[in-house]
Design a protein around this motif. Structure first.
Motif, mmCIF file in Angstrom:
data_model
loop_
_atom_site.group_PDB
_atom_site.id
_atom_site.type_symbol
_atom_site.label_atom_id
_atom_site.label_comp_id
_atom_site.label_asym_id
_atom_site.label_seq_id
_atom_site.Cartn_x
_atom_site.Cartn_y
_atom_site.Cartn_z
ATOM 1 N N GLY A 11 0.783 -1.215 0.000
ATOM 2 C CA GLY A 11 0.000 0.000 0.000
ATOM 3 C C GLY A 11 0.818 1.269 0.000
ATOM 4 O O GLY A 11 0.269 2.351 -0.031
ATOM 5 N N GLU A 12 2.140 1.186 0.058
ATOM 6 C CA GLU A 12 2.924 2.410 0.040
ATOM 7 C C GLU A 12 2.986 2.972 -1.365
ATOM 8 O O GLU A 12 3.051 2.252 -2.339
ATOM 9 N N GLU A 13 2.986 4.270 -1.429
ATOM 10 C CA GLU A 13 3.044 4.942 -2.722
ATOM 11 C C GLU A 13 4.500 5.211 -3.117
ATOM 12 O O GLU A 13 5.355 5.413 -2.265
ATOM 13 N N ASP A 14 4.735 5.206 -4.419
ATOM 14 C CA ASP A 14 6.101 5.359 -4.894
ATOM 15 C C ASP A 14 6.338 6.703 -5.567
ATOM 16 O O ASP A 14 7.279 6.866 -6.298
ATOM 17 N N GLY A 15 5.476 7.657 -5.326
ATOM 18 C CA GLY A 15 5.776 8.987 -5.831
ATOM 19 C C GLY A 15 4.919 9.460 -6.967
ATOM 20 O O GLY A 15 5.346 10.250 -7.785
ATOM 21 N N GLY A 16 3.683 8.984 -7.048
ATOM 22 C CA GLY A 16 2.773 9.574 -8.022
ATOM 23 C C GLY A 16 2.482 8.713 -9.219
ATOM 24 O O GLY A 16 2.295 9.242 -10.305
ATOM 25 N N GLY A 17 2.424 7.396 -9.065
ATOM 26 C CA GLY A 17 2.110 6.563 -10.206
ATOM 27 C C GLY A 17 0.832 5.810 -10.008
ATOM 28 O O GLY A 17 -0.139 6.326 -9.487
ATOM 29 N N SER A 18 0.807 4.553 -10.414
ATOM 30 C CA SER A 18 -0.405 3.772 -10.370
ATOM 31 C C SER A 18 -0.539 2.951 -9.104
ATOM 32 O O SER A 18 -1.413 2.122 -9.012
ATOM 33 N N GLY A 19 0.346 3.133 -8.151
ATOM 34 C CA GLY A 19 0.257 2.365 -6.925
ATOM 35 C C GLY A 19 -0.749 2.920 -5.962
ATOM 36 O O GLY A 19 -1.376 3.946 -6.187
ATOM 37 N N VAL A 20 -0.924 2.250 -4.824
ATOM 38 C CA VAL A 20 -1.845 2.721 -3.809
ATOM 39 C C VAL A 20 -1.229 3.915 -3.128
ATOM 40 O O VAL A 20 -0.077 3.893 -2.719
ATOM 41 N N GLY A 21 -1.964 4.998 -3.004
ATOM 42 C CA GLY A 21 -1.364 6.207 -2.462
ATOM 43 C C GLY A 21 -2.338 7.075 -1.722
ATOM 44 O O GLY A 21 -3.412 6.657 -1.333
ATOM 45 N N SER A 22 -1.962 8.315 -1.506
ATOM 46 C CA SER A 22 -2.762 9.236 -0.747
ATOM 47 C C SER A 22 -3.663 10.035 -1.653
ATOM 48 O O SER A 22 -3.709 9.851 -2.849
ATOM 49 N N ASP A 54 7.397 3.948 -11.942
ATOM 50 C CA ASP A 54 7.600 2.509 -11.779
ATOM 51 C C ASP A 54 6.797 2.085 -10.550
ATOM 52 O O ASP A 54 7.277 2.102 -9.427
ATOM 53 N N ALA A 55 5.540 1.745 -10.756
ATOM 54 C CA ALA A 55 4.601 1.543 -9.656
ATOM 55 C C ALA A 55 4.892 0.265 -8.872
ATOM 56 O O ALA A 55 5.376 -0.729 -9.419
ATOM 57 N N HIS A 56 4.592 0.304 -7.585
ATOM 58 C CA HIS A 56 4.698 -0.878 -6.736
ATOM 59 C C HIS A 56 3.461 -1.754 -6.859
ATOM 60 O O HIS A 56 3.546 -2.980 -6.758
ATOM 61 N N VAL A 57 2.291 -1.130 -7.013
ATOM 62 C CA VAL A 57 1.020 -1.849 -6.982
ATOM 63 C C VAL A 57 0.183 -1.428 -8.182
ATOM 64 O O VAL A 57 0.162 -0.261 -8.559
ATOM 65 N N GLN A 58 -0.497 -2.398 -8.802
ATOM 66 C CA GLN A 58 -1.445 -2.125 -9.866
ATOM 67 C C GLN A 58 -2.738 -2.857 -9.553
ATOM 68 O O GLN A 58 -2.727 -3.944 -8.972
ATOM 69 N N ALA A 59 -3.857 -2.273 -9.948
ATOM 70 C CA ALA A 59 -5.156 -2.885 -9.713
ATOM 71 C C ALA A 59 -5.665 -3.544 -10.986
ATOM 72 O O ALA A 59 -5.531 -3.003 -12.078
ATOM 73 N N MET A 60 -6.232 -4.726 -10.831
ATOM 74 C CA MET A 60 -6.910 -5.403 -11.926
ATOM 75 C C MET A 60 -8.366 -5.601 -11.532
ATOM 76 O O MET A 60 -8.672 -5.907 -10.379
ATOM 77 N N SER A 61 -9.269 -5.406 -12.488
ATOM 78 C CA SER A 61 -10.674 -5.654 -12.217
ATOM 79 C C SER A 61 -10.888 -7.160 -12.049
ATOM 80 O O SER A 61 -10.063 -7.980 -12.465
ATOM 81 N N ARG A 84 -19.379 -4.027 -3.161
ATOM 82 C CA ARG A 84 -19.017 -5.438 -3.299
ATOM 83 C C ARG A 84 -18.488 -5.771 -4.698
ATOM 84 O O ARG A 84 -18.663 -6.872 -5.200
ATOM 85 N N LYS A 85 -17.865 -4.804 -5.348
ATOM 86 C CA LYS A 85 -17.180 -5.087 -6.619
ATOM 87 C C LYS A 85 -15.747 -5.427 -6.299
ATOM 88 O O LYS A 85 -14.997 -4.580 -5.853
ATOM 89 N N ARG A 86 -15.364 -6.655 -6.559
ATOM 90 C CA ARG A 86 -14.026 -7.089 -6.200
ATOM 91 C C ARG A 86 -12.981 -6.612 -7.194
ATOM 92 O O ARG A 86 -13.192 -6.618 -8.400
ATOM 93 N N THR A 87 -11.861 -6.188 -6.663
ATOM 94 C CA THR A 87 -10.691 -5.871 -7.469
ATOM 95 C C THR A 87 -9.494 -6.582 -6.849
ATOM 96 O O THR A 87 -9.533 -6.998 -5.690
ATOM 97 N N VAL A 88 -8.440 -6.715 -7.618
ATOM 98 C CA VAL A 88 -7.242 -7.397 -7.148
ATOM 99 C C VAL A 88 -6.080 -6.424 -7.200
ATOM 100 O O VAL A 88 -5.836 -5.784 -8.231
ATOM 101 N N GLN A 89 -5.385 -6.273 -6.083
ATOM 102 C CA GLN A 89 -4.212 -5.415 -6.013
ATOM 103 C C GLN A 89 -2.961 -6.277 -6.245
ATOM 104 O O GLN A 89 -2.687 -7.189 -5.463
#
Length: 415
Positions: free
Chosen positions: A192-203, A322-329, A383-388
């Motif tokens: 869940g940490e953000e890497d500076g403004g990409g596609s990862g989980v962030g604030s 260079d994101a740490h986390v990406q979400a897939m539907s 209840r829409k599931r996503t995968v991190q």
């Protein structure tokens, strides 16, 4: 309710939500790409982060709209709404026919037209007010001044964020060597940490996506980011088959000597055009349908066909960093773990922001992300599931680092 949703949902550039309890400010809540609520005093109120053209919506906006509508109606039919939003008129009719509701379309349209005209036909005494005593506007209480409770709407960004510059495709060179790289060790403590403004989980302050995962830094043109990632991926695929006759679909002329088809399947419209152009594409989609893959929303963005057979089913994730986390539907994840799992690839095209120092753009390809990448399942309020996906935690992947051409010289510059 649907008519009221259409009339009152407000598109915004960014959305920040706060919470208070009995006058105590509890601070901001996790960022979301939409907010809807209904009260007796104010009726329906809704906000949706809208980053692309008005219509048709880009994929990000379509998902936001589908999720907001599902939560408004308190139903768990996000995928159904998404199919309707992305479909062409003929495809919508086909979906209605499959649901047994095709014959009722004209009737419902007439009812909606009548409902929309009712406010114009209202007369004095029906609550419309007059010049001296205007009726309350949306969001105002109908109580007397002494009893009125001030209404505060969700806090939205007052000013648009500065535009984030992206690389131009013409300035990128794909002439390097594809190398095998190893992934990072599992690091659940940093999830869940953000890497500076990409596609990862962030604030907060970033463009949202389903499940609360920021898609990119605020100020990023998501449509441009997606187009850039798609062009790079098509170029990468052509590079893999540079000794064969390659045809890009839809668009290129289909010839008898074509060895490879690279097909944009990111929308029903693109799929229909490609199927119309090539019998090989049509045959492959029929095969995938028999194995449980939707012909309208297959769960990936690019399909590579070699010798009439499926080569790769590519889910593309483009990022400014260079994101740490990406979400897939859940639909994408379902295809990734299905019968054609061995053909499913995740392509990560990253570092596409032009304002980053010492950050070379790259293409990283991961085969079978279901069996390779660390992941966690997320379930949002409807209840829409996503995968991190923790996209740096893989055993091995192929990576091509792109070179950026200098503007003041012909010689490329590697950052």
């Amino acid at each position: 309710m649907i008519l009221e949703f259409v009339q009152k949902i407000e598109p915004v550039q960014a959305l920040t939500l706060g919470c208070n309890f009995r006058g105590d400010d509890l601070g901001e809540i996790p960022p979301r790409s939409y907010y809807v609520r209904r009260t007796e005093e104010a009726g329906f109120q809704g906000f949706a982060v809208w980053t692309g053209p008005a219509w048709p919506p880009i994929a990000e906006d379509a998902q936001t709209l589908a999720m907001a509508l599902a939560e408004t109606l308190e139903v768990n039919t996000v995928e159904t709404f998404l199919s309707f939003i992305n479909a062409t008129p003929s495809q919508r009719q086909q979906l209605l026919d499959l649901a047994g509701a095709g014959e009722r379309l004209d009737e419902v349209m007439q009812e909606l037209a009548g409902a929309a005209a009712e406010p114009e036909a209202s007369t004095a005494g029906s609550g419309t007010g007059d010049a001296e005593h205007p009726a309350p506007t949306d969001g105002e209480s109908t109580e007397s001044e002494g009893e009125r409770t001030p209404y505060s709407r969700p806090n939205t960004a007052a000013h648009a964020a500065a535009r984030v510059p992206l690389h131009r495709f013409e300035d990128l060179l794909l002439d390097g060597e594809v190398i095998r790289v190893g992934g990072a060790a599992s690091a659940s403590a940093t999830d869940g940490e953000e890497d500076g403004g990409g596609s990862g989980v962030g604030s907060g302050g970033q463009v949202g996506s389903p499940g609360g995962t920021p898609r990119a830094a605020a100020g990023t043109d998501l449509a441009e980011l997606d187009r850039l990632g798609m062009r790079i991926t098509f170029a990468f695929e052509r590079r893999r088959f540079n000794w064969l006759k390659v045809v890009d679909l839809p668009g290129d002329e289909v010839t008898e000597d074509a060895d490879v088809f690279i097909v944009d399947v990111s929308s029903p419209k693109m799929i229909a055009a490609a199927v119309e152009q090539s019998k090989d594409v049509k045959a492959v989609f029929e095969e995938m349908a028999q194995r449980g893959v939707s012909p309208l929303h297959p769960g990936f963005d690019i399909l590579t066909i070699k010798g009439g057979e499926i080569d790769r089913m590519i889910e593309l994730k483009s990022s400014g960093v260079d994101a740490h986390v990406q979400a897939m539907s859940w639909n994408e994840w379902k295809t990734a773990q299905g019968h054609l799992r061995t053909h499913f690839w995740l392509y990560l095209v990253g570092n596409l922001r032009a304002d980053l120092e010492n950050a070379s753009p790259f293409v990283r390809t991961v085969r079978d992300p279901f069996g390779t990448l660390a992941s966690s399942e997320n379930e949002d309020l409807i209840r829409k599931r996503t995968v991190q996906l923790r996209v740096r935690e893989f055993a091995a992947a192929d990576q091509l680092t792109l070179e950026v051409r200098r503007k003041d010289a012909e010689r490329p510059l590697t950052r």
